[in-house]
Design a protein around this motif. Structure first.
Motif, short mmCIF file in Angstrom:
data_model
loop_
_atom_site.label_atom_id
_atom_site.label_comp_id
_atom_site.label_asym_id
_atom_site.label_seq_id
_atom_site.Cartn_x
_atom_site.Cartn_y
_atom_site.Cartn_z
N LYS A 191 -26.82 3.45 15.03
CA LYS A 191 -27.70 3.36 16.19
C LYS A 191 -27.71 1.94 16.75
O LYS A 191 -27.67 1.74 17.98
CB LYS A 191 -29.12 3.77 15.79
N GLU A 192 -27.74 0.93 15.87
CA GLU A 192 -27.71 -0.45 16.32
C GLU A 192 -26.38 -0.80 16.96
O GLU A 192 -26.32 -1.56 17.93
CB GLU A 192 -28.00 -1.39 15.15
N TRP A 193 -25.29 -0.25 16.42
CA TRP A 193 -23.97 -0.54 16.98
C TRP A 193 -23.83 0.05 18.38
O TRP A 193 -23.14 -0.52 19.24
CB TRP A 193 -22.88 -0.01 16.07
N GLU A 194 -24.48 1.18 18.60
CA GLU A 194 -24.46 1.75 19.94
C GLU A 194 -25.09 0.81 20.95
O GLU A 194 -24.72 0.83 22.14
CB GLU A 194 -25.19 3.09 19.94
N GLN A 195 -26.02 -0.01 20.51
CA GLN A 195 -26.68 -0.95 21.40
C GLN A 195 -25.91 -2.27 21.50
O GLN A 195 -25.79 -2.85 22.59
CB GLN A 195 -28.11 -1.22 20.92
N VAL A 196 -25.38 -2.76 20.40
CA VAL A 196 -24.72 -4.05 20.35
C VAL A 196 -23.24 -3.95 20.67
O VAL A 196 -22.64 -4.86 21.25
CB VAL A 196 -24.93 -4.72 18.97
#
Length: 200
Positions: free
Chosen positions: A183-188
Motif C-alpha cells: 500500500k505504501e509503495w503504491e503511494q511512493v
C-alpha cells in the motif's frame, strides 16, 4: 585491472530490539511474539510433560488400590496346547480357578495360565473389589517406565503445538506487513520512478 569483491550482506542479530530507523511497530511485536512463543514452548512443554506424568502415575496408583492379589487353585487340568489366537498371551490358555477371600466367600473365575498345568496347582491371580478376576496392575518398574515415557512424549508435543501457534501468528503478521508495504509503495512508487527517470 582492479578486482572487485562481491558485495556481502552482514546479518545483524537482534535488530528488532535495537535502534533502527527502518524498524516498525510490527517488528517489535514480532520480536515479542518470538520471545513469548519460545518461552511458552519450553516452559509449557515441560509443565505439560510433568502434569501428564503425574496423571499417569496417579492412574496407576488408583489401579493398584482397586485390585489385590489372591492365591487361587486350578479346578481343572489346563489344556496342553493353546488355541490359535492373537499371540499376545505368550502361549497361555484359559483355565478355571477358585479362591477364598478374607471373609470366607468362595469365588470362581477364568484366568490365563501356561498349558499343561494340572488340577490343584496354586497360582496368584488379581481380583477387584467385587471378586472379579482382572488383569494385574503394572509392576513398579513398568509403571515408572510408562510414567517417564508419557512425560517425554507429551512435553515435546505440547511445546511443538505452542511453537506452531506462534509461527501461525508470525505468518499472519508478515502477511499484514507485506500488505502495508504494498500500500505504501503504491503511494511512493510513482514519485520515486518519476525522480529516477528524471536523473537518467
Amino acid at each position: 585491472m582492479t578486482r572487485t569483491s562481491p558485495m556481502t550482506v552482514k546479518r545483524v542479530r537482534l535488530w528488532r530490539w535495537g535502534h533502527n530507523p527502518l524498524k516498525r511497530h510490527s517488528d517489535v511485536v514480532e520480536a515479542w511474539i518470538v520471545l513469548v512463543t519460545w518461552a511458552l514452548a519450553l516452559l509449557g512443554g515441560v509443565l505439560a510433560g510433568v502434569v501428564a506424568a503425574q496423571a499417569t502415575d496417579s492412574a496407576f496408583a488408583v489401579r493398584r488400590a482397586q485390585v489385590h492379589a489372591v492365591s487361587a487353585v486350578l479346578t481343572d487340568d489346563a489344556a496342553k496346547t493353546p488355541s490359535g489366537g492373537s499371540g499376545y498371551d505368550n502361549g497361555r490358555v484359559w483355565a478355571a480357578v477358585r479362591w477364598t477371600d478374607t471373609v470366607g466367600t468362595v469365588h470362581t473365575g477364568q484366568t490365563k495360565i501356561f498349558p499343561g498345568s494340572p488340577v490343584g496347582s496354586r497360582l496368584t491371580v488379581w481380583a477387584d473389589g467385587t471378586g472379579r478376576i482382572v488383569s494385574p496392575p503394572p509392576s513398579v518398574t513398568g509403571a515408572t517406565l510408562q510414567v517417564v515415557l508419557t512425560g517425554l512424549l507429551v512435553a515435546p508435543l505440547a511445546g511443538a503445538t505452542v511453537w506452531a501457534g506462534g509461527r501461525l501468528i508470525r505468518t499472519r503478521l508478515l502477511q499484514r506487513r507485506l500488505a502495508e508495504w504494498e500500500k505504501e509503495w503504491e503511494q511512493v512508487g510513482p514519485e520515486w520512478r518519476k525522480r529516477s527517470g528524471g536523473r537518467g
